[in-house]
Structures are given as structure tokens and as C-alpha cells.
Design a protein around this motif. Structure first.
Motif, short mmCIF file in Angstrom:
data_model
loop_
_atom_site.label_atom_id
_atom_site.label_comp_id
_atom_site.label_asym_id
_atom_site.label_seq_id
_atom_site.Cartn_x
_atom_site.Cartn_y
_atom_site.Cartn_z
N VAL A 1 64.45 42.24 54.58
CA VAL A 1 63.92 43.58 54.37
C VAL A 1 65.05 44.58 54.19
O VAL A 1 64.99 45.46 53.33
N ILE A 2 66.11 44.43 54.99
CA ILE A 2 67.24 45.35 54.89
C ILE A 2 67.88 45.27 53.50
O ILE A 2 68.18 46.29 52.89
N PHE A 3 68.06 44.05 52.98
CA PHE A 3 68.67 43.90 51.66
C PHE A 3 67.78 44.50 50.57
O PHE A 3 68.29 45.00 49.57
N PHE A 4 66.49 44.49 50.77
CA PHE A 4 65.56 45.12 49.82
C PHE A 4 65.70 46.64 49.86
O PHE A 4 65.67 47.30 48.83
N PHE A 5 65.89 47.20 51.05
CA PHE A 5 65.92 48.65 51.21
C PHE A 5 67.30 49.27 50.97
O PHE A 5 67.39 50.48 50.75
N ILE A 6 68.37 48.49 51.01
CA ILE A 6 69.71 49.07 50.80
C ILE A 6 69.80 49.78 49.45
O ILE A 6 70.25 50.94 49.40
N PRO A 7 69.38 49.17 48.33
CA PRO A 7 69.46 49.91 47.06
C PRO A 7 68.59 51.18 47.05
O PRO A 7 69.00 52.20 46.50
N ILE A 8 67.46 51.12 47.72
CA ILE A 8 66.59 52.29 47.80
C ILE A 8 67.30 53.39 48.60
O ILE A 8 67.29 54.56 48.21
N CYS A 9 67.92 53.01 49.71
CA CYS A 9 68.65 53.98 50.53
C CYS A 9 69.81 54.60 49.76
O CYS A 9 70.08 55.80 49.90
N ILE A 10 70.49 53.80 48.93
CA ILE A 10 71.62 54.31 48.15
C ILE A 10 71.16 55.41 47.20
O ILE A 10 71.91 56.35 46.92
N VAL A 11 69.94 55.35 46.75
CA VAL A 11 69.39 56.39 45.87
C VAL A 11 68.76 57.52 46.67
O VAL A 11 69.04 58.71 46.43
N VAL A 12 67.93 57.19 47.64
CA VAL A 12 67.14 58.19 48.37
C VAL A 12 67.99 59.09 49.26
O VAL A 12 67.78 60.31 49.30
N ILE A 13 68.94 58.54 49.96
CA ILE A 13 69.70 59.33 50.93
C ILE A 13 70.52 60.44 50.26
O ILE A 13 70.45 61.59 50.69
N PRO A 14 71.27 60.17 49.19
CA PRO A 14 72.00 61.28 48.55
C PRO A 14 71.06 62.35 47.95
O PRO A 14 71.35 63.55 48.05
N ILE A 15 69.97 61.94 47.36
CA ILE A 15 69.01 62.90 46.82
C ILE A 15 68.43 63.75 47.96
O ILE A 15 68.30 64.97 47.83
N SER A 16 68.11 63.10 49.06
CA SER A 16 67.59 63.83 50.22
C SER A 16 68.62 64.83 50.73
O SER A 16 68.28 65.96 51.10
N TYR A 17 69.87 64.43 50.75
CA TYR A 17 70.94 65.31 51.22
C TYR A 17 71.01 66.58 50.35
O TYR A 17 71.12 67.69 50.87
N ILE A 18 70.94 66.40 49.06
CA ILE A 18 71.02 67.54 48.14
C ILE A 18 69.83 68.48 48.35
O ILE A 18 70.01 69.69 48.50
N ILE A 19 68.63 67.93 48.38
CA ILE A 19 67.44 68.77 48.56
C ILE A 19 67.47 69.45 49.92
O ILE A 19 67.20 70.65 50.03
#
Length: 180
Positions: A2-20
């Protein structure tokens, strides 16, 4: 897995969340709080901050609170604020599924008042869990007692199929934005 599935999602979601988040609220991006884990060990849980004032008491907060900024409300509904907890999973403090890691004050209160509450600390807490997908966000001792029944069921009936069910229900909550 599950972690390996979510790592690419986190790489996209976390920086976008930071900006917003930086446009909607001043303060730290990651919120760190003491929680109670397996064998009642205290650990630091990581979350993306979703409120203007990051100081929290042990009182439950609802999404209607004025402290939650617009993107914070969206993050809570979709559980995006929980993504940093994958670091807690990688470090072994949490699992993907398990009972919710409770605030120390609430844990101590429920431990004194709710019979068998300690049983939930026999396993590692989870980012998601059976009680989280089967019951609303707890607001009081009565809700905690109800959620405990789901936690005990999870502990006593653990199986791969139960983990899959929790995962599927979590995905349905995320995409249905039915978080609390």
C-alpha cells in the motif's frame, strides 16, 4: 504494498497541498501531535495542518469550525491531511489499518471510563481502520465506546479480507468525500 502505491500520489499531492495551504493560512505545513500507539507507547503523529490555529485541545473539532480553512476542509473530507502518516508507517509506529491513534488526553480519559478500552493498544494504530470506516468521527465517550466494539472486532477477526474491505471502504470514503 500500500505504501508503494501511495508514494507517487504523495509526491504529487503534498507539494500541491503545500502551495494551496500557504495561500490560505499562515503557519507550519506539517502538524505534529503526541498520540498513543501499540503497548501505550507515545509517538509523534504527522498530519498536514488543516486549521488556522494549530493549537488543539482534547475537544473534538467539527468541519464546521471557523478554524478550518477551505482547503483544510477538503483535505479532511478526502483524508489528504493523513498522507504524512505514511512516514509513521514506514518507521513502524503505525500500520495502514488499525485502531485510530488517540490523543493522549482522550486515551487517558477513555481508559478510565470505558471497559476494555486498553485492548485497542494491543495492535499498532492505523491511518485507517474498521471503526473509522464503519462509524462516524467520535465526538464523546459514547461514540468512543461504540467505536471500541469495531476496534475489538478488527483485532479478534483480523484477516487479509478484512484489510481489503477496510481499504475499499476507505477509498469509497475518500472519493465520496464522506469524511467527518
Amino acid at each position: 504494498f500500500v505504501i508503494f502505491f501511495f508514494i507517487p500520489i504523495c509526491i504529487v499531492v503534498i507539494p500541491i497541498s503545500y502551495i494551496i495551504l500557504s495561500f490560505q493560512s499562515k503557519g507550519k505545513f506539517i502538524f505534529i501531535q503526541d498520540r498513543v500507539g501499540k503497548d501505550e507507547r507515545i509517538f509523534k503523529i504527522l498530519k498536514i495542518r488543516s486549521m488556522h490555529d494549530i493549537e488543539l485541545s482534547s475537544q473534538s473539532m467539527s468541519n464546521d469550525s471557523l478554524r478550518i480553512f477551505p482547503f483544510g476542509k477538503f483535505m479532511r473530507k478526502t483524508r489528504l491531511d493523513e498522507f504524512p502518516q505514511f512516514l509513521n508507517v514506514i518507521t513502524g509506529q503505525m500500520h495502514v489499518a488499525g485502531p485510530r491513534a488517540e490523543w493522549l488526553d482522550l486515551h487517558n480519559n477513555y481508559y478510565k471510563k470505558i471497559e476494555n478500552y486498553k485492548l485497542r493498544n494491543n495492535v499498532a494504530p492505523g491511518i485507517t481502520g474498521f471503526a473509522q470506516v464503519m462509524f462516524r468521527y467520535g465526538h464523546d465517550e459514547e461514540d468512543a465506546t461504540e467505536k471500541l466494539m469495531f476496534d475489538i472486532y478488527y483485532i479478534e477477526s483480523w484477516s487479509l479480507w478484512l484489510e481489503i474491505e477496510i481499504g475499499l471502504r476507505t477509498v469509497a470514503i475518500i472519493f465520496g468525500k464522506k469524511g467527518f
